[in-house]
Write an enzyme that holds these catalytic residues in place. Structure first.
Site, PDB file in Angstrom:
ATOM      1  N   ARG A   1      11.012  41.974   8.891  1.00  0.00           N
ATOM      2  CA  ARG A   1      10.710  43.843   8.427  1.00  0.00           C
ATOM      3  C   ARG A   1      10.138  43.553   7.086  1.00  0.00           C
ATOM      4  NH1 ARG A   1      14.987  46.729  12.081  1.00  0.00           N
ATOM      5  NH2 ARG A   1      15.772  45.173  13.246  1.00  0.00           N
TER       6      ARG A   1
ATOM      7  N   LYS B   1      31.016  27.244  21.988  1.00  0.00           N
ATOM      8  CA  LYS B   1      31.790  28.511  21.227  1.00  0.00           C
ATOM      9  C   LYS B   1      31.749  29.657  21.272  1.00  0.00           C
ATOM     10  CE  LYS B   1      29.819  29.541  17.327  1.00  0.00           C
ATOM     11  NZ  LYS B   1      29.495  30.763  16.884  1.00  0.00           N
TER      12      LYS B   1
ATOM     13  N   GLU C   1      24.549  35.452  19.998  1.00  0.00           N
ATOM     14  CA  GLU C   1      24.515  34.724  21.483  1.00  0.00           C
ATOM     15  C   GLU C   1      24.489  34.448  22.590  1.00  0.00           C
ATOM     16  OE1 GLU C   1      20.830  33.504  21.051  1.00  0.00           O
ATOM     17  OE2 GLU C   1      20.907  32.915  18.699  1.00  0.00           O
TER      18      GLU C   1
ATOM     19  N   SER D   1      32.746  37.785  13.775  1.00  0.00           N
ATOM     20  CA  SER D   1      32.228  37.340  14.703  1.00  0.00           C
ATOM     21  C   SER D   1      31.248  37.648  15.527  1.00  0.00           C
ATOM     22  CB  SER D   1      32.976  36.159  15.572  1.00  0.00           C
ATOM     23  OG  SER D   1      32.240  36.219  17.376  1.00  0.00           O
TER      24      SER D   1
ATOM     25  N   ALA E   1      15.014  36.403   8.024  1.00  0.00           N
ATOM     26  CA  ALA E   1      15.973  36.624   7.542  1.00  0.00           C
ATOM     27  C   ALA E   1      16.909  37.984   7.654  1.00  0.00           C
ATOM     28  CB  ALA E   1      15.012  37.620   6.377  1.00  0.00           C
TER      29      ALA E   1
ATOM     30  N   ASP F   1      34.071  25.235  14.086  1.00  0.00           N
ATOM     31  CA  ASP F   1      33.679  26.159  14.713  1.00  0.00           C
ATOM     32  C   ASP F   1      33.901  26.809  15.887  1.00  0.00           C
ATOM     33  OD1 ASP F   1      31.032  28.355  14.712  1.00  0.00           O
ATOM     34  OD2 ASP F   1      29.955  26.826  15.125  1.00  0.00           O
TER      35      ASP F   1
ATOM     36  N   TRP G   1      21.958  35.019   8.848  1.00  0.00           N
ATOM     37  CA  TRP G   1      22.171  33.592   7.914  1.00  0.00           C
ATOM     38  C   TRP G   1      21.061  33.483   7.529  1.00  0.00           C
ATOM     39  CZ3 TRP G   1      24.957  30.110   6.630  1.00  0.00           C
ATOM     40  CH2 TRP G   1      24.885  28.834   6.714  1.00  0.00           C
ATOM     41  N   GLY G   2      19.759  33.425   7.463  1.00  0.00           N
ATOM     42  CA  GLY G   2      18.697  32.944   7.144  1.00  0.00           C
ATOM     43  C   GLY G   2      18.693  33.547   5.772  1.00  0.00           C
TER      44      GLY G   2
HETATM   45  N1  LIG Z   1      25.585  34.924  10.943  1.00  0.00           N
HETATM   46  C1  LIG Z   1      26.030  33.348  11.265  1.00  0.00           C
HETATM   47  O1  LIG Z   1      27.313  33.939  10.994  1.00  0.00           O
HETATM   48  C2  LIG Z   1      25.902  32.354  11.801  1.00  0.00           C
HETATM   49  C3  LIG Z   1      24.440  32.359  12.431  1.00  0.00           C
HETATM   50  N2  LIG Z   1      23.737  31.412  13.522  1.00  0.00           N
HETATM   51  C4  LIG Z   1      22.879  30.934  14.162  1.00  0.00           C
HETATM   52  O2  LIG Z   1      21.407  31.619  13.761  1.00  0.00           O
HETATM   53  C5  LIG Z   1      21.259  32.578  14.270  1.00  0.00           C
HETATM   54  C6  LIG Z   1      20.610  33.364  14.197  1.00  0.00           C
HETATM   55  O3  LIG Z   1      21.499  34.270  13.756  1.00  0.00           O
HETATM   56  P1  LIG Z   1      21.633  35.655  12.583  1.00  0.00           P
HETATM   57  O4  LIG Z   1      20.331  35.451  11.295  1.00  0.00           O
HETATM   58  O5  LIG Z   1      22.991  35.815  12.132  1.00  0.00           O
HETATM   59  O6  LIG Z   1      20.747  36.498  13.520  1.00  0.00           O
HETATM   60  P2  LIG Z   1      20.714  38.035  12.755  1.00  0.00           P
HETATM   61  O7  LIG Z   1      20.903  39.391  13.758  1.00  0.00           O
HETATM   62  O8  LIG Z   1      21.619  38.483  11.796  1.00  0.00           O
HETATM   63  O9  LIG Z   1      19.388  37.852  12.205  1.00  0.00           O
HETATM   64  C7  LIG Z   1      18.570  37.111  13.094  1.00  0.00           C
HETATM   65  C8  LIG Z   1      16.714  37.878  12.557  1.00  0.00           C
HETATM   66  O10 LIG Z   1      15.828  37.305  13.547  1.00  0.00           O
HETATM   67  C9  LIG Z   1      14.727  38.410  14.116  1.00  0.00           C
HETATM   68  N3  LIG Z   1      14.924  38.934  14.720  1.00  0.00           N
HETATM   69  C10 LIG Z   1      15.110  39.386  16.266  1.00  0.00           C
HETATM   70  N4  LIG Z   1      14.356  39.349  16.655  1.00  0.00           N
HETATM   71  C11 LIG Z   1      13.558  38.332  16.857  1.00  0.00           C
HETATM   72  C12 LIG Z   1      12.151  38.048  17.635  1.00  0.00           C
HETATM   73  N5  LIG Z   1      12.190  38.629  18.560  1.00  0.00           N
HETATM   74  N6  LIG Z   1      11.813  37.306  16.936  1.00  0.00           N
HETATM   75  C13 LIG Z   1      11.509  36.871  15.066  1.00  0.00           C
HETATM   76  N7  LIG Z   1      12.982  37.381  15.063  1.00  0.00           N
HETATM   77  C14 LIG Z   1      13.198  38.003  15.088  1.00  0.00           C
HETATM   78  C15 LIG Z   1      15.519  39.776  12.831  1.00  0.00           C
HETATM   79  O11 LIG Z   1      15.042  40.728  12.403  1.00  0.00           O
HETATM   80  C16 LIG Z   1      16.526  39.014  12.174  1.00  0.00           C
HETATM   81  O12 LIG Z   1      16.249  38.474  10.450  1.00  0.00           O
HETATM   82  C17 LIG Z   1      21.484  32.590  16.043  1.00  0.00           C
HETATM   83  O13 LIG Z   1      21.482  31.780  16.614  1.00  0.00           O
HETATM   84  C18 LIG Z   1      23.075  32.830  15.084  1.00  0.00           C
HETATM   85  O14 LIG Z   1      23.739  31.952  16.365  1.00  0.00           O
HETATM   86  C19 LIG Z   1      24.776  29.970  13.230  1.00  0.00           C
HETATM   87  C20 LIG Z   1      25.647  30.383  12.125  1.00  0.00           C
HETATM   88  C21 LIG Z   1      26.258  31.396  11.193  1.00  0.00           C
HETATM   89  O1  LIG Z   2      28.353  30.632  14.557  1.00  0.00           O
HETATM   90  C1  LIG Z   2      28.844  31.683  13.734  1.00  0.00           C
HETATM   91  C2  LIG Z   2      30.183  31.206  12.976  1.00  0.00           C
HETATM   92  O2  LIG Z   2      30.225  29.930  12.430  1.00  0.00           O
HETATM   93  C3  LIG Z   2      28.974  32.921  13.526  1.00  0.00           C
HETATM   94  O3  LIG Z   2      29.280  33.141  14.777  1.00  0.00           O
HETATM   95  P1  LIG Z   2      28.766  34.902  15.223  1.00  0.00           P
HETATM   96  O4  LIG Z   2      27.565  34.797  15.744  1.00  0.00           O
HETATM   97  O5  LIG Z   2      29.541  35.562  16.345  1.00  0.00           O
HETATM   98  O6  LIG Z   2      28.991  36.002  14.642  1.00  0.00           O
END
Ligand SMILES: NC(=O)C1=CN([C@@H]2O[C@H](COP(=O)(O)OP(=O)(O)OC[C@H]3O[C@@H](n4cnc5c(N)ncnc54)[C@H](O)[C@@H]3O)[C@@H](O)[C@H]2O)C=CC1
Ligand SMILES: O=C(CO)COP(=O)(O)O
Length: 339
Positions: free
Chosen positions: A36, A194, A284, A257, A8, A247, A11-12
């Site tokens: 949470r 990237k 990441e 980012s 949650a 990307d 991105w989720g």
């Molecule tokens: N935010 C973005 O713009 C984008 C993110 N992504 C990818 O999506 C993936 C998730 O990223 P976000 O949602 O952005 O990250 P975030 O940091 O916003 O959220 C991560 C989520 O995972 C949970 N979490 C953290 N540690 C954990 C653990 N040990 N076990 C289970 N849950 C845990 C957090 O509580 C949070 O709900 C990453 O691999 C990121 O590279 C891909 C495209 C876009």
């Molecule tokens: O993957 C992403 C955009 O496509 C998000 O990039 P960041 O994880 O660096 O915020």
């Protein structure tokens, strides 16, 4: 139709909104698992996740729970959006609750440290699923822009074109346009590397370097990403597409980012520990960098920018040494794939 989104965060939650907006007026139910309780409660009571998405309103078809059994029950599509290094451990717990026929989609852009496994490989191993049930979504997809419904294209990859087309059809609201691809390796590698290149561009920003420098890093970054993808069986066309160039450009250009931001803070002189204290979301590239570097070494692939960034992160190279190191490499032809 029921869809489970596990994670949650930024991105989720945004992707849950994409799924909800893609099926307005239908009986689609989207259930999000969050760690949470306060985030889960806010999604259920106010249709918001203000910790990650400020004041963005979420569709009413989205509900949330901290109970993964409830979230996964009856879900025919399972979307995974947790930090890459935590996925395998989470899947140990989640596996018994995933329906055997479910299609599982990774939104993650990381490589597992220690195994050098891509997220689709971790999913295949932990859930013992065939390739036709595993998808990957990647592209220029900064979550907050999509949550604000700014027009965005993306890539849905699956080894089986029919599954990719099915996933794409499920996640197409008016503002999100997924293209399909069967090159899972290329799509994942583009998204993983990237982040490391964005760390390098962020360092340039922190050092107040100009656009020539950053364009040079981005372009040569794409060259080394392509080398790795090809060595792993990916396709050059994928690297020229949304999950490669697209990307890379979005991430390296955007102040949204997290990877570029982490790089900028390093370039401004913060230590890695201080950067970690400032960051509230997942960058990441910081952890995946080492895995990418290890993989490239094993394959005999030169990835000089990745190598330099990993050396900086490990404290083996100072920020001021990074530029001169890359600029003093042997001269070569731009066309050399192994350069
Ligand atoms: N935010 C973005 O713009 C984008 C993110 N992504 C990818 O999506 C993936 C998730 O990223 P976000 O949602 O952005 O990250 P975030 O940091 O916003 O959220 C991560 C989520 O995972 C949970 N979490 C953290 N540690 C954990 C653990 N040990 N076990 C289970 N849950 C845990 C957090 O509580 C949070 O709900 C990453 O691999 C990121 O590279 C891909 C495209 C876009
Ligand atoms: O993957 C992403 C955009 O496509 C998000 O990039 P960041 O994880 O660096 O915020």
């Amino acid at each position: 139709m029921k869809i489970a989104v596990l994670g949650a965060g930024s991105w989720g939650t945004t992707f849950a909104k994409v799924l909800g907006d893609a099926a307005t007026g239908t009986d689609r139910a989207i259930m999000v698992w969050g760690r949470r309780a306060e985030v889960v409660q806010e999604i259920n009571s106010s249709h918001r996740n203000s910790r990650y998405l400020a004041d963005v309103a979420l569709p009413e078809s989205i509900t949330a729970s901290t109970d993964v059994t409830e979230v996964l029950h009856g879900a025919e599509l399972v979307v995974l959006a947790v930090p890459a290094q935590s996925l395998r451990a989470q899947l140990h717990t989640w596996a018994p609750h995933v329906a055997p026929a479910a299609v599982v989609v990774s939104l993650m852009k990381g490589l597992e440290v220690g195994t050098d496994a891509r997220m689709s490989q971790v999913i295949a191993e932990e859930l013992t699923l065939p390739a036709e049930q595993i998808g990957v979504i990647s592209g220029p997809n900064l979550a907050l822009e999509i949550a604000r419904q700014e027009p965005t294209a993306s890539v849905v990859a699956c080894a089986h074109a029919q599954t990719a087309a099915w996933i794409a059809a499920v996640c197409t609201p008016p503002y999100f346009r997924p293209y399909t691809n069967t090159d899972v390796v290329g799509v994942e590698i583009g998204g993983i590397v990237k982040n490391i290149i964005a760390l390098a561009v962020g360092i340039c920003d922190g050092k107040r370097m100009g656009d020539n420098t950053k364009a040079s890093v981005i372009t040569r970054g794409l060259a080394e990403t392509t080398r790795l993808a090809l060595a792993l069986g990916g396709e050059a066309e994928t690297m020229a597409g949304l999950a490669g160039l697209g990307d890379l450009v979005a991430t390296c250009s955007s102040p949204l980012s997290r990877n570029r931001t982490a790089g900028r803070l390093l370039g401004e002189g913060l230590t890695l520990a201080q950067v970690g204290e400032r960051m509230t979301q997942t960058a990441e590239g910081i952890k995946s960098g080492q895995a990418v570097h290890d993989l490239a070494r094993q394959l005999g692939i030169e990835m000089p920018i990745t190598e330099a960034v990993v050396a900086v992160l490990a404290g083996k190279l100072s920020i001021d040494e990074l530029g001169p190191l890359l600029m003093s490499r042997d001269l070569k032809s731009e066309g050399e794939i192994q350069a």
